[in-house]
Write a protein that holds these residues in place. Structure first.
Motif, PDB file in Angstrom:
ATOM      1  N   GLU A 454       0.832  -1.204   0.000  1.00 39.82           N
ATOM      2  CA  GLU A 454       0.000   0.000   0.000  1.00 39.82           C
ATOM      3  C   GLU A 454       0.871   1.259   0.000  1.00 39.82           C
ATOM      4  OE1 GLU A 454      -3.202   2.325   2.880  1.00 39.82           O
ATOM      5  OE2 GLU A 454      -2.785   0.203   3.232  1.00 39.82           O
ATOM      6  N   HIS A 455       1.914   1.245   0.817  1.00 46.01           N
ATOM      7  CA  HIS A 455       2.828   2.388   0.857  1.00 46.01           C
ATOM      8  C   HIS A 455       3.497   2.585  -0.504  1.00 46.01           C
ATOM      9  CE1 HIS A 455       6.836   4.223   1.538  1.00 46.01           C
ATOM     10  NE2 HIS A 455       6.155   5.029   2.348  1.00 46.01           N
ATOM     11  N   ARG A 458       1.110   4.177  -3.126  1.00 49.01           N
ATOM     12  CA  ARG A 458       0.951   5.632  -3.017  1.00 49.01           C
ATOM     13  C   ARG A 458       2.199   6.351  -3.546  1.00 49.01           C
ATOM     14  NH1 ARG A 458      -3.537   6.689   0.118  1.00 49.01           N
ATOM     15  NH2 ARG A 458      -4.319   4.905   1.302  1.00 49.01           N
ATOM     16  N   GLN A 459       3.372   5.822  -3.204  1.00 51.38           N
ATOM     17  CA  GLN A 459       4.611   6.416  -3.705  1.00 51.38           C
ATOM     18  C   GLN A 459       4.725   6.236  -5.216  1.00 51.38           C
ATOM     19  OE1 GLN A 459       6.913   8.156  -1.870  1.00 51.38           O
ATOM     20  NE2 GLN A 459       5.467   7.997  -0.177  1.00 51.38           N
ATOM     21  N   LEU A 461       2.393   6.157  -7.485  1.00 52.82           N
ATOM     22  CA  LEU A 461       1.584   7.101  -8.255  1.00 52.82           C
ATOM     23  C   LEU A 461       2.307   8.436  -8.383  1.00 52.82           C
ATOM     24  CD1 LEU A 461      -1.096   7.483  -9.709  1.00 52.82           C
ATOM     25  CD2 LEU A 461      -2.097   8.282  -7.553  1.00 52.82           C
ATOM     26  N   GLU A 462       2.977   8.838  -7.310  1.00 47.58           N
ATOM     27  CA  GLU A 462       3.722  10.097  -7.344  1.00 47.58           C
ATOM     28  C   GLU A 462       4.952   9.984  -8.248  1.00 47.58           C
ATOM     29  OE1 GLU A 462       4.708  11.066  -3.348  1.00 47.58           O
ATOM     30  OE2 GLU A 462       2.619  11.243  -2.675  1.00 47.58           O
ATOM     31  N   ALA A 507      -6.074  -1.645  -3.238  1.00 49.56           N
ATOM     32  CA  ALA A 507      -6.425  -0.235  -3.439  1.00 49.56           C
ATOM     33  C   ALA A 507      -7.867   0.035  -3.017  1.00 49.56           C
ATOM     34  CB  ALA A 507      -6.221   0.141  -4.911  1.00 49.56           C
ATOM     35  N   SER A 510      -8.087  -0.135   0.900  1.00 45.97           N
ATOM     36  CA  SER A 510      -7.428   0.969   1.599  1.00 45.97           C
ATOM     37  C   SER A 510      -8.004   2.339   1.253  1.00 45.97           C
ATOM     38  CB  SER A 510      -5.928   0.972   1.277  1.00 45.97           C
ATOM     39  OG  SER A 510      -5.722   1.227  -0.118  1.00 45.97           O
ATOM     40  N   PHE A 512      -7.408   3.802  -1.565  1.00 47.13           N
ATOM     41  CA  PHE A 512      -6.525   4.427  -2.551  1.00 47.13           C
ATOM     42  C   PHE A 512      -7.108   4.352  -3.962  1.00 47.13           C
ATOM     43  CE2 PHE A 512      -2.689   4.311  -5.339  1.00 47.13           C
ATOM     44  CZ  PHE A 512      -2.231   5.590  -5.064  1.00 47.13           C
ATOM     45  N   LEU A 516      -6.394   6.796  -7.426  1.00 47.34           N
ATOM     46  CA  LEU A 516      -5.857   6.019  -8.535  1.00 47.34           C
ATOM     47  C   LEU A 516      -6.792   6.092  -9.745  1.00 47.34           C
ATOM     48  CD1 LEU A 516      -3.544   4.173  -9.423  1.00 47.34           C
ATOM     49  CD2 LEU A 516      -4.882   2.220  -8.598  1.00 47.34           C
TER      50      LEU A 516
END
Length: 712
Positions: A454-455, A458-459, A461-462, A507, A510, A512, A516
């Protein structure tokens, strides 16, 4: 004879509980009746500076009318007046208000009339010519008396109207008065208690020693305040808040006792309810997280001493959300209540069934011999919750997934055991639901892996690690490109290429999935704009979305903003939703889909033909396209039942003027099957694997005449 002004009584002479009145003239209203306007003016002006208000009247008739209108505290009237004279006016006033003081202004020659006035009930007289100071001296005591009477009247009204029960007793504790609230609260009539001793009426159940201490405190300090239990005349017990105060005379001796109390039953009930809700669930009456945690800690303390096993079962209802969304929260609450009763039937008296919230329950099993004992309880739980729930004559199928963790094998602390039971419950769901699973260390490592993923997601996508591939959707007879479906891929720096099945469930779990999906929509819109700028005709893009996006209150507005920023039209997009998603909160979904349709967006019902198909969805919601589920497509040439279902779907769609897309076409036989049934639009590896955006123009060039057909 002229009256001698009397000073106000001293504070020691003030009646019981009435405080001295400061400057009583200021609150006095005076009616001045005088037929001579000069005399009337000479008295009214200086009086107005000292008293509260002066009302003037020019004769007896006018004076009586003004009296009835204003009800002054004091009346000053001339004795001799034409028409209704002072005697007649006094007689009329006293008949209506005997307590109103009347002051007569008279001359020495009117002695006989003055005697008559005294017989009528005149309170004071002054001789003419009237001196203002003399008149004020007469009014002073009258004003003081009027103020005291007013306050005494107010005190009596407060006593009678008070919501508190009040008993007044003399110095010997003999009851001399009681108010209406006393009758209402205690059940005793006022006439029943007058003359009785206060202690004979005291229904307090705390005992003689307590009451003796109470009254000793009253005598020593002058008051007592406290809560106690008392008994009504009927024998009913009730809680009360009591105050006892003493009243002393001018010499400091106790003259009276005032006992007041309030029935605090409702407050006590509210406090008890608040205390209950602090430890129990309001819907199911099961212990909540707070009480469960306390019992869990106590069970662990005992187990450590006795060397016993403690089991904890984390139970989650399967498909409960579908019941809530389709039948409403009222039915959902009824299901939770019935589930609670069934869970209680599966455990011992010393066990604890707790509701943590939503459809999550936890069962505490203290003093077990082995972990297998917890497994036997879990078997009963799964069987009990697998039985259908009845609603209006219909059966609702709701099973349960149960995770088990046991002290000491799976952890020493309550939080650890609860976390491990939760992980085991998710394992039960992942292997098919309606079962139970024991915790194992592998589950914990899997949970850590999910957190790490999960972490990374998120990273990622950035950092731009996600990519959209596009699978062509083609016309079956000609191979002409009709559109593409956007498929997301994740280029993980350590795990390599990840497909949607590797990260989309996490996703969604969570939350997210919302950012996304917004990225997917924006990237697809940007790509359509790029293709258009390179001379490629606009290509329709299908995008698969889930319930989380549809539930966003500003979803349609956000998509409109994305289209505007990319400079493309909504008609080049087809949004795909599963039937289950569209069935949830149907009325709201109808509004969202209507807003999307206004943008020109097409709506596709994905995975159609598997599970429970609600044809009402097709009738009520603005669906344009049915996409036949790939599980039917893969067996359509080998399984007659699947072929019959597909034929029915295609026939129904044609009658409803809906477009049909077959996905997952892998072979020429499958493509031929759909060509024979006039299902023109298909997608799958038979025509093309998913392509990178840059490869789409080359794919088009590889198809003879495709560009010309698309342009046409």
């Amino acid at each position: 004879m002229n009256a001698v002004p009397q000073p106000p009584p001293s504070p020691d002479e003030v009646p019981l509980a009435i405080a001295p009145v400061a400057d009583p003239l200021q609150s006095l209203t005076v009616l001045l009746v005088e037929d001579d306007p000069v005399i009337r003016a000479s008295l009214a002006l200086p009086l107005a500076k000292r008293v509260g208000a002066v009302i003037e009247a020019g004769n007896g008739e006018e004076g009586l009318a003004r009296f009835r209108e204003h009800r002054p505290h004091v009346v000053i009237t001339d004795l001799v007046m034409p028409g209704l004279d002072g005697l007649a006016l006094t007689r009329a006033i006293k008949a209506e208000s005997p307590a109103t003081p009347v002051v007569i202004a008279t001359g020495h020659s009117e002695a006989d009339a003055l005697i008559a006035a005294i017989e009528i009930g005149v309170d004071r007289y002054v001789l003419k010519p009237v001196q203002v100071d003399c008149l004020l001296g007469v009014l002073g005591p009258l004003a003081y008396t009027a103020a005291l009477e007013s306050r005494q009247k107010l005190a009596a009204q407060v006593f009678a109207a008070s919501s508190e029960a009040i008993l007044i007793a003399d110095a010997d504790l003999t009851v001399v008065d009681a108010n209406d609230a006393f009758t209402r609260i205690s059940g005793y009539e006022r006439s029943e208690v007058l003359g009785l001793h206060v202690l004979d009426l005291d229904g307090a159940i705390e005992g003689e020693a307590f009451l003796e201490a109470l009254w000793r405190t009253v005598r020593d300090t002058g008051h007592w305040r406290g809560e106690l239990w008392s008994r009504r005349k009927s024998g009913e017990l009730y809680p009360e808040w009591r105050s006892v105060d003493v009243v002393r005379d001018a010499d400091g001796r106790i003259s009276n006792y005032v006992v007041a109390w309030t029935d605090i039953s409702e407050r006590k009930e509210a406090e008890a309810r608040i205390q209950y809700l602090a430890h129990y669930d309001a819907l199911t009456d099961l212990p909540n997280r707070v009480l469960f945690s306390d019992r869990f800690e106590q069970a662990l303390i005992h187990a450590r001493r006795a060397g016993e096993t403690v089991g904890v079962l984390f139970t989650d209802l399967d498909r409960f959300k579908l019941v809530n969304d389709s039948l409403g929260h009222k039915v959902g609450d009824q299901v939770l209540q019935e589930a609670s009763r069934r869970l209680l039937s599966c455990v011992r008296a010393e066990d604890t069934v707790s509701r943590l919230g939503g459809d999550e329950f936890v069962i505490l099993l203290p003093a077990l011999r082995t972990p297998q004992d917890a497994g036997r309880v879990a078997e009963k739980v799964v069987a009990a919750l697998a039985r259908p729930f009845r609603h209006k004559g219909d059966d609702l199928s709701i099973s349960a997934s149960v995770g088990i963790a046991c002290f000491p094998n799976d952890g020493e602390l309550a939080d650890t055991l609860l976390t491990h039971a939760d992980l085991a419950m998710y394992r039960a769901k992942s292997v098919g639901r309606n079962n139970f699973q024991f915790f194992s260390p592998e589950l914990e490592s899997g949970a850590l892996s999910r957190l790490s993923l999960e972490h990374d997601m998120r990273q990622g996508l950035e950092r731009g690690e996600f990519e959209l591939l596009y699978q062509p959707q083609v016309d079956n007879p000609t191979g002409r490109l009709l559109g593409v479906e956007a498929l997301i891929r994740w280029h993980h720096p350590e795990r390599g290429l990840l497909l949607p099945r590797d990260f989309i469930p996490l996703a969604e779990e969570s939350g997210f999935i919302v950012p996304l999906s917004l990225w997917v929509l924006a990237e697809a819109a940007r790509q359509v704009s790029v293709w258009s700028g390179t001379g490629l005709p606009p290509v329709r893009v299908s995008i698969n979305l889930c319930a989380a996006q549809l539930k966003q209150p500003d979803f349609a507005a956000n998509f409109a903003r994305i289209l505007a920023e990319a400079g493309v039209s909504g008609e080049y997009f087809e949004l795909e939703f599963t039937e289950q998603v569209l069935m949830q909160d149907g009325e709201r979904n109808l509004l969202v889909l209507s807003d999307l349709k206004k943008l020109g967006v097409g709506i596709t019902l994905d995975d159609f033909g598997v599970g429970y198909s609600n044809l009402n969805v097709l009738r009520r919601l603005p669906v344009d396209t049915l996409k036949i589920d790939r599980s039917l497509v893969s067996e359509v040439t080998e399984n007659k039942d699947d072929a019959v279902i597909v034929d029915a779907i295609i026939s129904m769609a044609q009658r409803m003027d809906l477009k049909v897309v077959a996905e997952g076409v892998e072979t020429a036989d499958q493509a031929g099957f759909f060509r024979d049934r006039a299902c023109q639009e298909i997608q799958g590896h038979f025509f093309s694997k998913p392509l990178a955006a840059a490869d789409l123009p080359g794919y088009l060039n590889s198809l003879p005449g495709v560009l010309a057909q698309v342009a046409g």
